[in-house]
Design an enzyme around this catalytic site. Structure first.
Site, PDB file in Angstrom:
ATOM      1  N   ASP A  89       0.909  -1.067   0.080  1.00  0.00           N
ATOM      2  CA  ASP A  89       0.058  -0.141   0.010  1.00  0.00           C
ATOM      3  C   ASP A  89       0.919   1.284   0.066  1.00  0.00           C
ATOM      4  OD1 ASP A  89      -2.060  -2.052   0.531  1.00  0.00           O
ATOM      5  OD2 ASP A  89      -2.789  -1.121   2.248  1.00  0.00           O
ATOM      6  N   HIS A 146       5.591  -7.057   0.227  1.00  0.00           N
ATOM      7  CA  HIS A 146       5.257  -8.409  -0.268  1.00  0.00           C
ATOM      8  C   HIS A 146       5.912  -8.484  -1.694  1.00  0.00           C
ATOM      9  CE1 HIS A 146       1.666  -9.418   2.525  1.00  0.00           C
ATOM     10  NE2 HIS A 146       1.919  -8.300   2.955  1.00  0.00           N
ATOM     11  N   SER A 252       8.401   4.243   5.022  1.00  0.00           N
ATOM     12  CA  SER A 252       9.572   4.634   4.150  1.00  0.00           C
ATOM     13  C   SER A 252       9.312   4.410   2.798  1.00  0.00           C
ATOM     14  CB  SER A 252      10.663   3.766   4.401  1.00  0.00           C
ATOM     15  OG  SER A 252      12.101   4.139   3.788  1.00  0.00           O
TER      16      SER A 252
END
Length: 286
Positions: A89, A146, A252
């Site tokens: 996301d 991921h 980050s």
């Protein structure tokens, strides 16, 4: 005011401040921790209905909250084999071609792919004339990272560096930001060739964790460290598309590099686009 915000980062004790915040974020402070989490949820409008554990009191430390799991099925992964999916996301900061070893950082700023990858010329050449994308994770985002595709881990590189903020303001004003900040470079072999997934540290990012290595940063010293992994056998590390590979303890940036002619970005990709883990990111070229 923007100049003050950027300029102050040059004289702040970046590493000391980050270590201090990291200790506080990992401390079990009971009601104080819960109050901080509640404030954070309100301040950044975090949708806790998506979280596996929605009650702030469930989390013993702020770090546990920050890397919270999502409920099963909240981020379905596109299963079509030719589709590469978003690894997190985030927000699309930049994307495009790697030209003459250069990646766009922001308007009027670019930087070297070789420097990003820890100074390895041979590795950088694997991505000559390829493509890249830079994805910024804000404080409100889900902070597990991921895999965008199936891959086998070939190499991990830890590159020491500064800890500037990686928000859009800093990216637009600090030269070579992503090639000067502390980072972990992960090189995967895939069906379309090599793929780099770079996790970039930032101010008050307490650590970067990887599922196969645990906490990778921040070690002491200024040396670049490299770990090589076998492609086959019991010690080979394989990932399926959509599997978790790492996480940030505080926000980050993730940068992906792809080789020449390997992929085509999805038509939906655009600057400042909000991304969702598991949705279409690019397509593998035949």
């Amino acid at each position: 005011m923007d100049k003050i915000k950027v300029g102050a980062q040059y004289w702040l004790p970046q590493h000391s401040l980050t270590r201090l915040v990291g200790r506080l974020a990992s401390a079990k402070l009971g009601a104080v921790t819960t109050s901080i989490i509640r404030w954070f949820i309100k301040q950044y409008k975090i949708n806790m209905d998506e979280a596996l554990h929605s009650d702030p009191q469930h989390f013993k430390t702020f770090n546990e909250f920050f890397v919270r799991e999502l409920k099963p099925g909240m981020r379905p992964v596109v299963e079509e084999e030719s589709v590469i999916v978003h690894p997190a996301d985030a927000c699309v900061s930049q994307f495009g071609l790697i030209q003459n070893d250069r990646l766009i950082q922001a308007k009027n700023h670019d930087y070297s792919a070789r420097d990003l990858l820890g100074g390895d010329l041979n590795l950088a050449e694997e991505f000559t004339d390829g493509q890249f994308a830079t994805l910024y994770l804000s404080p409100s985002d889900y902070h597990r990272v991921h895999m965008p595709c199936d891959g086998t881990l070939r190499q991990m590189i830890y590159v020491p560096g500064d800890l500037f903020s990686v928000n859009p303001l800093t990216a637009a004003n600090v030269e070579n930001l992503f090639a000067r900040n502390e980072r972990v470079v992960c090189i995967f072999d895939t069906e379309f060739g090599p793929m780099a997934q770079v996790l970039v540290g930032a101010t008050i990012v307490g650590s970067i964790e990887l599922v196969w290595a645990g906490t990778v940063t921040p070690p002491t010293g200024n040396s670049v460290y490299r770990w090589d992994y076998p492609s086959e056998g019991d010690k080979a590390i394989h990932f399926k598309k959509g599997e978790e590979m790492g996480r940030f303890k505080l926000g980050s940036t993730v940068i992906n590099l792809f080789p020449k002619g390997a992929i085509e970005f999805a038509s939906s990709m655009q600057l400042e686009q909000t991304t969702r883990l598991g949705t279409a990111y690019a397509h593998i070229q035949e």
